[in-house]
Design a protein around this motif. Sequence first.
Motif, PDB file in Angstrom:
ATOM      1  N   SER A   1       3.793  11.212   3.807  1.00  0.00           N
ATOM      2  CA  SER A   1       3.810  10.877   5.237  1.00  0.00           C
ATOM      3  C   SER A   1       4.375   9.495   5.519  1.00  0.00           C
ATOM      4  O   SER A   1       4.641   9.163   6.671  1.00  0.00           O
ATOM      5  CB  SER A   1       2.387  10.924   5.814  1.00  0.00           C
ATOM      6  N   ALA A   2       4.506   8.677   4.479  1.00  0.00           N
ATOM      7  CA  ALA A   2       4.890   7.281   4.727  1.00  0.00           C
ATOM      8  C   ALA A   2       5.716   6.716   3.583  1.00  0.00           C
ATOM      9  O   ALA A   2       5.485   5.602   3.133  1.00  0.00           O
ATOM     10  CB  ALA A   2       3.633   6.429   4.944  1.00  0.00           C
TER      11      ALA A   2
ATOM     12  N   ASP B   1       2.968   8.130  -0.516  1.00  0.00           N
ATOM     13  CA  ASP B   1       2.497   9.309   0.226  1.00  0.00           C
ATOM     14  C   ASP B   1       3.651   9.939   1.007  1.00  0.00           C
ATOM     15  O   ASP B   1       4.444   9.222   1.609  1.00  0.00           O
ATOM     16  CB  ASP B   1       1.390   8.872   1.187  1.00  0.00           C
TER      17      ASP B   1
ATOM     18  N   ARG C   1      -8.964  -1.709   1.855  1.00  0.00           N
ATOM     19  CA  ARG C   1      -8.544  -2.197   0.540  1.00  0.00           C
ATOM     20  C   ARG C   1      -8.534  -3.718   0.506  1.00  0.00           C
ATOM     21  O   ARG C   1      -8.929  -4.332  -0.490  1.00  0.00           O
ATOM     22  CB  ARG C   1      -7.157  -1.665   0.203  1.00  0.00           C
TER      23      ARG C   1
ATOM     24  N   TYR D   1      -2.516  11.025   3.026  1.00  0.00           N
ATOM     25  CA  TYR D   1      -2.787  10.460   4.349  1.00  0.00           C
ATOM     26  C   TYR D   1      -3.016  11.581   5.374  1.00  0.00           C
ATOM     27  O   TYR D   1      -3.929  11.514   6.211  1.00  0.00           O
ATOM     28  CB  TYR D   1      -1.600   9.612   4.829  1.00  0.00           C
TER      29      TYR D   1
ATOM     30  N   ASP E   1       1.103   4.053  -2.938  1.00  0.00           N
ATOM     31  CA  ASP E   1       0.650   5.418  -2.644  1.00  0.00           C
ATOM     32  C   ASP E   1       1.783   6.437  -2.719  1.00  0.00           C
ATOM     33  O   ASP E   1       1.559   7.599  -3.048  1.00  0.00           O
ATOM     34  CB  ASP E   1       0.020   5.484  -1.248  1.00  0.00           C
TER      35      ASP E   1
ATOM     36  N   GLY F   1       0.831  -1.206   0.000  1.00  0.00           N
ATOM     37  CA  GLY F   1       0.000   0.000   0.000  1.00  0.00           C
ATOM     38  C   GLY F   1       0.868   1.259   0.000  1.00  0.00           C
ATOM     39  O   GLY F   1       0.649   2.190  -0.775  1.00  0.00           O
ATOM     40  N   ARG F   2       1.855   1.295   0.877  1.00  0.00           N
ATOM     41  CA  ARG F   2       2.747   2.461   0.937  1.00  0.00           C
ATOM     42  C   ARG F   2       3.553   2.606  -0.347  1.00  0.00           C
ATOM     43  O   ARG F   2       3.835   3.713  -0.815  1.00  0.00           O
ATOM     44  CB  ARG F   2       3.695   2.321   2.133  1.00  0.00           C
ATOM     45  N   TYR F   3       3.919   1.501  -0.920  1.00  0.00           N
ATOM     46  CA  TYR F   3       4.678   1.509  -2.177  1.00  0.00           C
ATOM     47  C   TYR F   3       3.836   2.129  -3.297  1.00  0.00           C
ATOM     48  O   TYR F   3       4.289   2.988  -4.038  1.00  0.00           O
ATOM     49  CB  TYR F   3       5.065   0.076  -2.521  1.00  0.00           C
TER      50      TYR F   3
END
Lengths: 94, 195
Positions: A27-28, A25, B172, B150, A23, A19-21
């Motif tokens: 923040s992460a 984002d 998800r 986020y 996105d 998910g982080r990969y």
Amino acid sequence: MINSIRAAVTCRWSARRIGRYLDADPSAILSARDVARLEGHLEVCARCSSALGEFRFLDRLLGSMTPTVDADSLSRMRGYLDRVEQTSGGDGRV
Amino acid sequence: MEQPRPADGSGATAEGAARFRAQVEPEIEVLLRVAGSLTANQADAEDLVQETLLRAYRAIDRFDGRHPRAWLLTILRNTNASLHRRKRPSVVEDEVLALGAPAFGKESSASAEDDAIAAEIGPELRAGIAALKPAFRQAVILVDVNDLSYAEAAAVMDVPVGTVMSRLSRARAKLREHLASAGHLRGAESEGGVR
């Protein structure tokens, strides 16, 4: 046996970072090291690569559901913004 | 030299007013989209955004200017909560987030194929979203549908970024299971591979 345990651990590690990969984002953000490790795993793991494809597909579907903002509504809000600025007390009255 | 203010002390200084226009106007569309997902209809969404803009104007001189969108979304959230307290004192947390009108076929679609896929799977996806717990549904609507970061979603939800990430991840996963069980993910794995 130890290789299969190691593989399962890496799959679990990857699943928690997909998910982080995707996105990316602010923040992460994944570290460069984690990105390299994840991408290396995705190259060799059919199951995780498949999961990534499904999440990408889901992301595209959800992105296609972004509601359109009515142009008249936008125009009314900009007009309201003008009135807020123009009135002396900033109370929004026309 | 201190900037002159309106005689009643409300409103913004001249500098604040200039910043307000520059920093707030570009965010109106996002505010309307998010307000649309928090309210029952367009009129309520516009009321919410108007009240948000007014409160933002009054607070602009106290704003450090660093993250306008997150700042405005925080005001939007607080405004929505106080409007709900006026209309309906009961708990706000159970409010079902609306998806708004579907955007299938919008001009920015990647391709006709994408439109066709979205039209076919859309109802099932909406059903899956409706079946999520409200907190998870809110996360996926704000981040994946409304394209908030986020941090911006955290401002709307009034939770830490980590909580947004956790809820998003679970939402998800649930949606993926839902679509898979309905047979809609066959072939999707061809999108796998690195960026």
